[in-house]
Design a protein around this motif. Structure first.
Motif, PDB file in Angstrom:
ATOM      1  N   PHE A 199      -4.060   1.465 -12.962  1.00 51.78           N
ATOM      2  CA  PHE A 199      -2.829   1.353 -12.207  1.00 51.78           C
ATOM      3  C   PHE A 199      -2.173   2.714 -12.112  1.00 51.78           C
ATOM      4  CE2 PHE A 199      -1.601   0.961 -16.570  1.00 51.78           C
ATOM      5  CZ  PHE A 199      -0.381   1.575 -16.665  1.00 51.78           C
ATOM      6  N   THR A 200      -1.093   2.794 -11.321  1.00 46.95           N
ATOM      7  CA  THR A 200      -0.504   4.082 -11.029  1.00 46.95           C
ATOM      8  C   THR A 200       0.963   4.117 -11.376  1.00 46.95           C
ATOM      9  OG1 THR A 200       0.024   3.390  -8.804  1.00 46.95           O
ATOM     10  CG2 THR A 200      -2.105   4.441  -9.110  1.00 46.95           C
ATOM     11  N   HIS A 225      -6.858   0.135  -8.121  1.00 39.61           N
ATOM     12  CA  HIS A 225      -7.053  -1.270  -7.804  1.00 39.61           C
ATOM     13  C   HIS A 225      -5.883  -2.177  -8.152  1.00 39.61           C
ATOM     14  CE1 HIS A 225     -10.960   0.054  -6.731  1.00 39.61           C
ATOM     15  NE2 HIS A 225     -11.394   0.207  -7.973  1.00 39.61           N
ATOM     16  N   VAL A 226      -4.768  -1.624  -8.564  1.00 39.00           N
ATOM     17  CA  VAL A 226      -3.486  -2.319  -8.607  1.00 39.00           C
ATOM     18  C   VAL A 226      -2.432  -1.323  -8.170  1.00 39.00           C
ATOM     19  CG1 VAL A 226      -4.124  -3.997 -10.392  1.00 39.00           C
ATOM     20  CG2 VAL A 226      -3.122  -1.809 -11.059  1.00 39.00           C
ATOM     21  N   GLY A 227      -1.190  -1.762  -8.008  1.00 40.85           N
ATOM     22  CA  GLY A 227      -0.214  -0.820  -7.513  1.00 40.85           C
ATOM     23  C   GLY A 227       1.211  -1.307  -7.554  1.00 40.85           C
ATOM     24  N   ALA A 228       2.068  -0.596  -6.795  1.00 38.51           N
ATOM     25  CA  ALA A 228       3.490  -0.900  -6.712  1.00 38.51           C
ATOM     26  C   ALA A 228       3.991  -0.488  -5.327  1.00 38.51           C
ATOM     27  CB  ALA A 228       4.262  -0.159  -7.795  1.00 38.51           C
ATOM     28  N   LYS A 229       5.116  -1.034  -4.927  1.00 38.70           N
ATOM     29  CA  LYS A 229       5.650  -0.752  -3.593  1.00 38.70           C
ATOM     30  C   LYS A 229       5.924   0.730  -3.373  1.00 38.70           C
ATOM     31  CE  LYS A 229       7.818  -5.285  -2.944  1.00 38.70           C
ATOM     32  NZ  LYS A 229       9.086  -6.025  -2.771  1.00 38.70           N
ATOM     33  N   ALA A 260      -2.513  -3.446  -4.628  1.00 38.30           N
ATOM     34  CA  ALA A 260      -3.587  -2.473  -4.773  1.00 38.30           C
ATOM     35  C   ALA A 260      -3.769  -1.674  -3.494  1.00 38.30           C
ATOM     36  CB  ALA A 260      -4.884  -3.183  -5.143  1.00 38.30           C
ATOM     37  N   VAL A 261      -4.260  -0.447  -3.615  1.00 37.24           N
ATOM     38  CA  VAL A 261      -4.450   0.408  -2.448  1.00 37.24           C
ATOM     39  C   VAL A 261      -5.405  -0.236  -1.447  1.00 37.24           C
ATOM     40  CG1 VAL A 261      -5.285   2.646  -1.650  1.00 37.24           C
ATOM     41  CG2 VAL A 261      -3.914   2.506  -3.730  1.00 37.24           C
ATOM     42  N   GLU A 262      -6.480  -0.872  -1.935  1.00 38.02           N
ATOM     43  CA  GLU A 262      -7.421  -1.513  -1.029  1.00 38.02           C
ATOM     44  C   GLU A 262      -6.754  -2.629  -0.223  1.00 38.02           C
ATOM     45  OE1 GLU A 262      -9.776   0.224  -4.377  1.00 38.02           O
ATOM     46  OE2 GLU A 262      -7.950  -0.987  -4.211  1.00 38.02           O
ATOM     47  N   VAL A 263      -5.843  -3.346  -0.856  1.00 41.68           N
ATOM     48  CA  VAL A 263      -5.125  -4.408  -0.140  1.00 41.68           C
ATOM     49  C   VAL A 263      -4.258  -3.788   0.952  1.00 41.68           C
ATOM     50  CG1 VAL A 263      -3.387  -6.225  -0.355  1.00 41.68           C
ATOM     51  CG2 VAL A 263      -5.168  -5.982  -2.108  1.00 41.68           C
ATOM     52  N   ILE A 295      -4.740   8.132 -16.213  1.00 44.71           N
ATOM     53  CA  ILE A 295      -5.333   8.062 -14.875  1.00 44.71           C
ATOM     54  C   ILE A 295      -4.264   7.768 -13.831  1.00 44.71           C
ATOM     55  CG2 ILE A 295      -5.968   5.609 -14.859  1.00 44.71           C
ATOM     56  CD1 ILE A 295      -8.643   6.521 -13.585  1.00 44.71           C
ATOM     57  N   ALA A 296      -3.214   7.050 -14.242  1.00 45.77           N
ATOM     58  CA  ALA A 296      -2.102   6.786 -13.324  1.00 45.77           C
ATOM     59  C   ALA A 296      -1.444   8.079 -12.890  1.00 45.77           C
ATOM     60  CB  ALA A 296      -1.080   5.877 -13.997  1.00 45.77           C
ATOM     61  N   SER A 297      -1.136   8.908 -13.851  1.00 46.73           N
ATOM     62  CA  SER A 297      -0.494  10.177 -13.540  1.00 46.73           C
ATOM     63  C   SER A 297      -1.388  11.050 -12.680  1.00 46.73           C
ATOM     64  CB  SER A 297      -0.134  10.905 -14.840  1.00 46.73           C
ATOM     65  OG  SER A 297       0.428  12.164 -14.562  1.00 46.73           O
ATOM     66  N   ALA A 298      -2.686  11.095 -13.024  1.00 43.45           N
ATOM     67  CA  ALA A 298      -3.618  11.920 -12.260  1.00 43.45           C
ATOM     68  C   ALA A 298      -3.710  11.439 -10.817  1.00 43.45           C
ATOM     69  CB  ALA A 298      -4.992  11.891 -12.927  1.00 43.45           C
ATOM     70  N   TRP A 299      -3.785  10.113 -10.611  1.00 41.33           N
ATOM     71  CA  TRP A 299      -3.882   9.585  -9.244  1.00 41.33           C
ATOM     72  C   TRP A 299      -2.573   9.784  -8.489  1.00 41.33           C
ATOM     73  CZ3 TRP A 299      -1.487   6.159  -6.045  1.00 41.33           C
ATOM     74  CH2 TRP A 299      -2.168   5.822  -4.869  1.00 41.33           C
ATOM     75  N   ALA A 300      -1.466   9.465  -9.139  1.00 43.52           N
ATOM     76  CA  ALA A 300      -0.173   9.507  -8.455  1.00 43.52           C
ATOM     77  C   ALA A 300       0.228  10.917  -8.048  1.00 43.52           C
ATOM     78  CB  ALA A 300       0.908   8.901  -9.345  1.00 43.52           C
TER      79      ALA A 300
END
Length: 301
Positions: A8-9, A49-53, A155-158, A215-220
């Motif tokens: 998650f991010t 593969h999960v996320g937030a608004k 999620a980003v894919e969604v 990984i959240a910090s790295a992706w975000a």
């Protein structure tokens, strides 16, 4: 214990930001033929593969690529055939009638720990009794991240799939949900039990939350150095779960993903392929495999 299926991010560090103030996310590559003659371009985007608004909209380069693409390619379309998804879950994630529960496969010391986690996540034991150990481990991971405020529905894919449908854009799947779940389902029952036990250990020891934050910090923040460190740690993880992620979820899938992205590039004038960000980093990453095929691979961020 890093897991490429359930991450998650969160904005946890200074962000690389586009000109209009929207931050870069994950990793983005531009792929084309080495001679440039064909003129075809595939944009390769790393997802979670999960996320937030708060993750949306994405920055302008990937947004423009999505709007101009003829095709969006995903590992699996989460808004695709729900019958196919349900069938794969039944085939690979559930015991045959009369078998189970997964707790019976655990070492005795783990059974009360599992019961405690199910109570913590408000999951009725009867509802998970048909689940094989690997499926139950996946459920626990998702519930832990939901408890921290992140959702699979965001999620980003969604988000990408919803956008493609709004644009009436073609969506192709690079894999199938059956193939993905079969990788887990082929594990021996004893290995699945070990996978579940290590998941319980990681949740109880807060290791899973710590790794997820990394990984959240790295992706975000589109932090290339941090993503490289995560790839190195993933490759060095000698737990059963760590070896499964490196050798099976990444090592076995990356060549096929690279082959299908190369086919997409040859066929489409402009396309976007979006796959889990851990497939885009490390020694045998998808971008590296595409380079070895003689394609021109440029990292945008």
């Amino acid at each position: 214990m890093f897991c490429c299926l359930f991450v998650f991010t969160a904005g946890l560090a200074p962000q690389a930001t586009a000109a209009d103030g929207i931050p870069n996310r994950g990793a983005l590559f531009r792929i084309e033929q080495a001679d440039g003659k064909a003129g075809n371009v595939t944009w390769l985007f790393g997802t979670i593969h999960v996320g937030a608004k708060s993750f949306y909209p994405l920055e302008p380069v990937i947004t423009a690529a999505l709007e101009n693409a003829s095709v969006l390619a995903l590992e699996v379309d989460p808004l695709g055939s729900q019958d196919d998804i349900a069938g794969a879950v039944r085939e690979f994630g559930m015991y045959p009638a009369g078998r189970g529960p997964a707790s019976a496969e655990l070492a005795a010391a783990y059974r009360p720990r599992l019961e405690r986690l199910l109570r913590q996540y408000d999951v009725p034991p009867a509802s998970v009794a048909p689940m094989k150990p690997w499926m139950l481990a996946s459920l626990l991971t998702v519930r832990e991240f939901e408890r921290q405020g992140y959702q699979t529905a965001l999620a980003v894919e969604v988000w990408l799939s919803q956008g493609a449908r709004a644009r009436k854009q073609k969506i192709v799947e690079l894999e199938s949900v059956q193939a993905q779940m079969a990788l887990f389902g082929r594990m021996a029952t004893s290995d699945q039990a070990l996978f579940l036990q290590e998941t319980i250990e990681a949740i109880d020891g807060r290791e899973q939350a710590s790794d997820a934050r990394a990984i959240a910090s790295a992706w975000a923040t589109a932090d290339r150095a941090a993503l490289d460190r995560i790839a190195d740690k993933t490759a060095a993880d000698d737990t059963f779960s760590g070896r499964f992620v490196s050798r099976v979820l990444l090592g076995e899938r990356n060549p096929l993903l690279a082959e299908r992205i190369a086919t997409l590039l040859a066929r489409e004038k402009q396309s976007v392929a979006a796959i889990g960000v851990l497939h885009l980093v490390g020694k045998d990453s998808v971008p590296e495999l595409l380079r070895r095929q003689g394609l021109r691979v440029e990292r945008v961020y």
